[in-house]
Design a protein around this motif. Structure first.
Motif, PDB file in Angstrom:
ATOM      1  N   LYS A  57       0.812  -1.225   0.000  1.00 43.13           N
ATOM      2  CA  LYS A  57       0.000   0.000   0.000  1.00 43.13           C
ATOM      3  C   LYS A  57       0.843   1.271   0.000  1.00 43.13           C
ATOM      4  N   THR A  58       2.077   1.146   0.493  1.00 47.21           N
ATOM      5  CA  THR A  58       2.920   2.349   0.536  1.00 47.21           C
ATOM      6  C   THR A  58       3.370   2.789  -0.847  1.00 47.21           C
ATOM      7  N   TYR A  83      -1.598   6.602  -1.112  1.00 50.14           N
ATOM      8  CA  TYR A  83      -0.742   6.686   0.072  1.00 50.14           C
ATOM      9  C   TYR A  83       0.232   7.864  -0.072  1.00 50.14           C
TER      10      TYR A  83
END
Length: 247
Positions: free
Chosen positions: A8-9, A14
């Motif tokens: 997700k980063t 994000y």
């Protein structure tokens, strides 16, 4: 078929969220720092103003010693109306000259500082006018004849270094010392900053030598001196201990 896990980063969402958070954090830190420093900045400005006022009567000091010497030598602070009458309940030191000059003359107030230094009395008048690029300002002190200049200080918001900015230099300020602001007939003419063959020893000609390449700034200095000083004539005319004949 096995699905690949998503980090997700590495997503755009994000990254955007992280950027927003960092902007908010930095903005908060800057706002807190600015607010925290405000009292210090205001105090520095206040002390520098005292330094400038004192410098016109020949008292030089650093910021740390400004308050003590100001309290010692400035014996009176007045706020005058256009008729030369003192306005009660006003603080001359807090008058914002930039704001005052935007008002009609009839609505302006005129701060005046009276000094007692080495047994002599001086009247100190705030100055403000227009230079080439922005405002110019300062203070001028008059001896007790309100004709002879004891000293002057000048500053600016945006004059050109090496040209108009030279008004802050000691050599330029010193050229005003002992100059007269009234002509031989008792008319207030101020002191003009002019080009030409100026005799610096002639203190009755109402002139000082101009700064090379800074004609507009010099004209601004001339104009603000005569314009500001004439606002104090009603007050000076009321003083019975003034020695010069004022028309």
């Amino acid at each position: 078929m096995e699905e690949k896990s998503v980090n997700k980063t590495n997503t755009n969402g994000y990254t955007f969220l992280f950027a927003v958070i960092m902007v908010l954090v930095v903005a908060s830190v800057l706002a807190f720092t600015a607010t925290s420093l405000q009292p210090i900045q205001k105090e520095n400005v206040r002390q520098e103003k005292m330094q400038s006022i004192l410098a016109t009567i020949g008292v030089e000091t650093d910021r740390a010693g400004a308050q003590e010497l100001y309290d010692k030598y400035i014996v009176e602070e007045l706020t005058l109306d256009e008729n030369g009458e003192a306005i009660e309940g006003t603080d001359a030191f807090q008058v914002d000259m930039a704001k005052e000059l935007k008002k009609p003359v009839s609505d302006q107030v005129f701060p005046l500082y009276v000094a007692d230094y080495e047994g002599k009395k001086y009247y100190i008048v705030p100055l403000r006018g227009n230079g080439l690029w922005n405002a110019i300002f300062g203070y001028i002190s008059l001896k007790d004849d309100v004709n002879t200049i004891k000293g002057a200080t000048f500053d600016h918001l945006g004059e050109t270094p090496g040209l108009g900015a030279e008004i802050t230099k000691e050599w330029f300020r010193e050229s005003f010392e002992e100059e007269k602001i009234f002509d031989g007939s008792g008319n207030l003419v101020g002191v003009s900053v002019v080009k030409g063959d100026i005799d610096p020893s002639d203190k009755d000609d109402n002139k000082v030598d101009a700064i090379s390449g800074a004609t507009i700034t010099g004209d601004g200095v001339s104009d603000m001196i005569s314009e500001r000083l004439k606002r104090y004539l009603p007050y000076f005319k009321k003083q019975t201990d003034i020695k010069v004949a004022i028309q």
